[in-house]
Design a protein around this motif. Structure first.
Motif, PDB file in Angstrom:
ATOM      1  N   CYS A  27     -21.079  55.750   0.167  1.00  0.00           N
ATOM      2  CA  CYS A  27     -20.562  56.444  -1.020  1.00  0.00           C
ATOM      3  C   CYS A  27     -19.044  56.319  -1.095  1.00  0.00           C
ATOM      4  N   GLU A  28     -18.380  56.450   0.040  1.00  0.00           N
ATOM      5  CA  GLU A  28     -16.925  56.303   0.075  1.00  0.00           C
ATOM      6  C   GLU A  28     -16.535  54.901  -0.389  1.00  0.00           C
ATOM      7  N   SER A  29     -17.260  53.898   0.103  1.00  0.00           N
ATOM      8  CA  SER A  29     -17.001  52.519  -0.334  1.00  0.00           C
ATOM      9  C   SER A  29     -17.245  52.361  -1.824  1.00  0.00           C
ATOM     10  N   TYR A  30     -18.309  52.992  -2.304  1.00  0.00           N
ATOM     11  CA  TYR A  30     -18.646  52.906  -3.724  1.00  0.00           C
ATOM     12  C   TYR A  30     -17.559  53.550  -4.586  1.00  0.00           C
ATOM     13  N   ALA A  66     -14.604  51.352  -4.601  1.00  0.00           N
ATOM     14  CA  ALA A  66     -14.854  50.117  -5.343  1.00  0.00           C
ATOM     15  C   ALA A  66     -14.794  50.339  -6.849  1.00  0.00           C
ATOM     16  N   VAL A  67     -15.273  51.479  -7.295  1.00  0.00           N
ATOM     17  CA  VAL A  67     -15.271  51.766  -8.730  1.00  0.00           C
ATOM     18  C   VAL A  67     -13.847  51.712  -9.293  1.00  0.00           C
ATOM     19  N   LYS A  68     -12.879  52.022  -8.466  1.00  0.00           N
ATOM     20  CA  LYS A  68     -11.478  52.053  -8.917  1.00  0.00           C
ATOM     21  C   LYS A  68     -10.877  50.660  -9.068  1.00  0.00           C
ATOM     22  N   THR A  69     -11.310  49.701  -8.233  1.00  0.00           N
ATOM     23  CA  THR A  69     -10.602  48.419  -8.215  1.00  0.00           C
ATOM     24  C   THR A  69     -11.481  47.171  -8.174  1.00  0.00           C
ATOM     25  N   ALA A  70     -12.715  47.284  -7.762  1.00  0.00           N
ATOM     26  CA  ALA A  70     -13.543  46.094  -7.516  1.00  0.00           C
ATOM     27  C   ALA A  70     -14.142  45.521  -8.794  1.00  0.00           C
ATOM     28  N   ALA A  71     -14.575  44.286  -8.667  1.00  0.00           N
ATOM     29  CA  ALA A  71     -15.260  43.606  -9.763  1.00  0.00           C
ATOM     30  C   ALA A  71     -16.648  44.217  -9.951  1.00  0.00           C
ATOM     31  N   PRO A  72     -17.186  44.143 -11.166  1.00  0.00           N
ATOM     32  CA  PRO A  72     -18.497  44.746 -11.431  1.00  0.00           C
ATOM     33  C   PRO A  72     -19.615  44.278 -10.491  1.00  0.00           C
ATOM     34  N   ASN A  73     -19.624  43.000 -10.123  1.00  0.00           N
ATOM     35  CA  ASN A  73     -20.693  42.525  -9.235  1.00  0.00           C
ATOM     36  C   ASN A  73     -20.565  43.125  -7.831  1.00  0.00           C
ATOM     37  N   GLN A  74     -19.335  43.376  -7.380  1.00  0.00           N
ATOM     38  CA  GLN A  74     -19.136  44.021  -6.081  1.00  0.00           C
ATOM     39  C   GLN A  74     -19.596  45.480  -6.137  1.00  0.00           C
ATOM     40  N   ILE A  75     -19.274  46.149  -7.227  1.00  0.00           N
ATOM     41  CA  ILE A  75     -19.706  47.542  -7.404  1.00  0.00           C
ATOM     42  C   ILE A  75     -21.232  47.616  -7.409  1.00  0.00           C
ATOM     43  N   GLU A  76     -21.864  46.694  -8.105  1.00  0.00           N
ATOM     44  CA  GLU A  76     -23.330  46.676  -8.180  1.00  0.00           C
ATOM     45  C   GLU A  76     -23.950  46.450  -6.805  1.00  0.00           C
ATOM     46  N   THR A  77     -23.377  45.571  -6.022  1.00  0.00           N
ATOM     47  CA  THR A  77     -23.885  45.303  -4.675  1.00  0.00           C
ATOM     48  C   THR A  77     -23.784  46.546  -3.797  1.00  0.00           C
ATOM     49  N   ILE A  78     -22.643  47.212  -3.851  1.00  0.00           N
ATOM     50  CA  ILE A  78     -22.464  48.434  -3.052  1.00  0.00           C
ATOM     51  C   ILE A  78     -23.409  49.525  -3.544  1.00  0.00           C
ATOM     52  N   ASP A  79     -23.582  49.629  -4.864  1.00  0.00           N
ATOM     53  CA  ASP A  79     -24.474  50.646  -5.413  1.00  0.00           C
ATOM     54  C   ASP A  79     -25.922  50.398  -4.992  1.00  0.00           C
ATOM     55  N   MET A  80     -26.333  49.141  -4.929  1.00  0.00           N
ATOM     56  CA  MET A  80     -27.691  48.822  -4.475  1.00  0.00           C
ATOM     57  C   MET A  80     -27.874  49.262  -3.026  1.00  0.00           C
ATOM     58  N   ALA A  81     -26.866  49.030  -2.197  1.00  0.00           N
ATOM     59  CA  ALA A  81     -26.936  49.466  -0.797  1.00  0.00           C
ATOM     60  C   ALA A  81     -26.974  50.988  -0.718  1.00  0.00           C
ATOM     61  N   ARG A  82     -26.189  51.630  -1.551  1.00  0.00           N
ATOM     62  CA  ARG A  82     -26.153  53.096  -1.584  1.00  0.00           C
ATOM     63  C   ARG A  82     -27.525  53.653  -1.953  1.00  0.00           C
ATOM     64  N   ARG A  83     -28.152  53.074  -2.955  1.00  0.00           N
ATOM     65  CA  ARG A  83     -29.492  53.532  -3.363  1.00  0.00           C
ATOM     66  C   ARG A  83     -30.513  53.294  -2.252  1.00  0.00           C
ATOM     67  N   GLY A  84     -30.370  52.184  -1.547  1.00  0.00           N
ATOM     68  CA  GLY A  84     -31.294  51.896  -0.446  1.00  0.00           C
ATOM     69  C   GLY A  84     -31.196  52.934   0.664  1.00  0.00           C
ATOM     70  N   ILE A  85     -29.977  53.306   1.021  1.00  0.00           N
ATOM     71  CA  ILE A  85     -29.787  54.330   2.049  1.00  0.00           C
ATOM     72  C   ILE A  85     -30.298  55.681   1.552  1.00  0.00           C
ATOM     73  N   HIS A  86     -30.047  55.974   0.290  1.00  0.00           N
ATOM     74  CA  HIS A  86     -30.533  57.223  -0.308  1.00  0.00           C
ATOM     75  C   HIS A  86     -32.061  57.266  -0.276  1.00  0.00           C
ATOM     76  N   ASP A  87     -32.687  56.145  -0.588  1.00  0.00           N
ATOM     77  CA  ASP A  87     -34.150  56.058  -0.534  1.00  0.00           C
ATOM     78  C   ASP A  87     -34.663  56.316   0.883  1.00  0.00           C
ATOM     79  N   GLU A  88     -33.970  55.782   1.878  1.00  0.00           N
ATOM     80  CA  GLU A  88     -34.352  56.002   3.272  1.00  0.00           C
ATOM     81  C   GLU A  88     -34.261  57.488   3.622  1.00  0.00           C
ATOM     82  N   GLY A  89     -33.208  58.153   3.181  1.00  0.00           N
ATOM     83  CA  GLY A  89     -33.071  59.587   3.426  1.00  0.00           C
ATOM     84  C   GLY A  89     -34.189  60.374   2.767  1.00  0.00           C
ATOM     85  N   ALA A  90     -34.552  59.995   1.552  1.00  0.00           N
ATOM     86  CA  ALA A  90     -35.643  60.674   0.844  1.00  0.00           C
ATOM     87  C   ALA A  90     -36.966  60.470   1.580  1.00  0.00           C
ATOM     88  N   ARG A  91     -37.181  59.270   2.101  1.00  0.00           N
ATOM     89  CA  ARG A  91     -38.417  58.989   2.847  1.00  0.00           C
ATOM     90  C   ARG A  91     -38.476  59.833   4.115  1.00  0.00           C
TER      91      ARG A  91
END
Length: 159
Positions: free
Chosen positions: A97-100, A103-128
């Motif tokens: 989340c900190e990376s995300y 990234a939202v402040k300075t990174a390119a959209p594709n980098q933000i999307e990649t980090i967000d996908m990883a964030r959702r994956g970790i969130h899914d693991e926590g939910a499981r």
């Protein structure tokens, strides 16, 4: 009416949250109250009061505490979960989340999307993990588990 209609999140002993953490908390609580599924199964051949429920979430003595009351405030159940199984996934979630947020402040959209996908994956693991830990105590659907995991992360913040 097997659902949560009110949430008390005991974060009184925690430092003030960052604006990002506060926003995550607000969104999770709003979404959870809008749409959730929360069923208390029969335990030890005892009847369980039917919902809707008022849920209190807190951390006490390094345990996650769920206090469940009926709509009228009558005790419906309480259970404590060890925080051990959540520690690594919560830590990973905060780091990503900190990376995300950075990234939202300075990174390119594709980098933000990649980090967000990883964030959702970790969130899914926590939910499981939460669904597994709740087995036999409460039955929640996937979206409810995700939102509750977000609130668990908020309770870990600074703790």
């Amino acid at each position: 009416m097997a659902k949560i209609i009110h949430i008390d999140l005991d974060d009184s002993a925690l430092p003030p949250p960052t604006p990002e953490i506060e926003q995550e908390r607000k969104v999770a609580m709003f979404d959870l109250l809008e749409d959730n599924s929360f069923v208390l199964p029969e335990r030890d051949s005892k009847e369980v009061p039917i919902g809707p429920y008022r849920l209190g979430l807190s951390i006490r003595q390094k345990r996650l505490v769920f206090e469940i009351n009926t709509e009228n405030g009558e005790a419906a159940g309480e259970f404590h979960l060890s925080l051990g199984p959540f520690r690594q996934v919560v830590k990973d979630y905060f780091l990503i989340c900190e990376s995300y947020f950075d990234a939202v402040k300075t990174a390119a959209p594709n980098q933000i999307e990649t980090i967000d996908m990883a964030r959702r994956g970790i969130h899914d693991e926590g939910a499981r993990i939460l669904q597994e830990r709740l087995e036999g105590k409460a039955e929640v659907d996937y979206d409810t588990s995700r939102r509750l995991f977000t609130l668990i992360c908020v309770l870990h913040f600074g703790g």
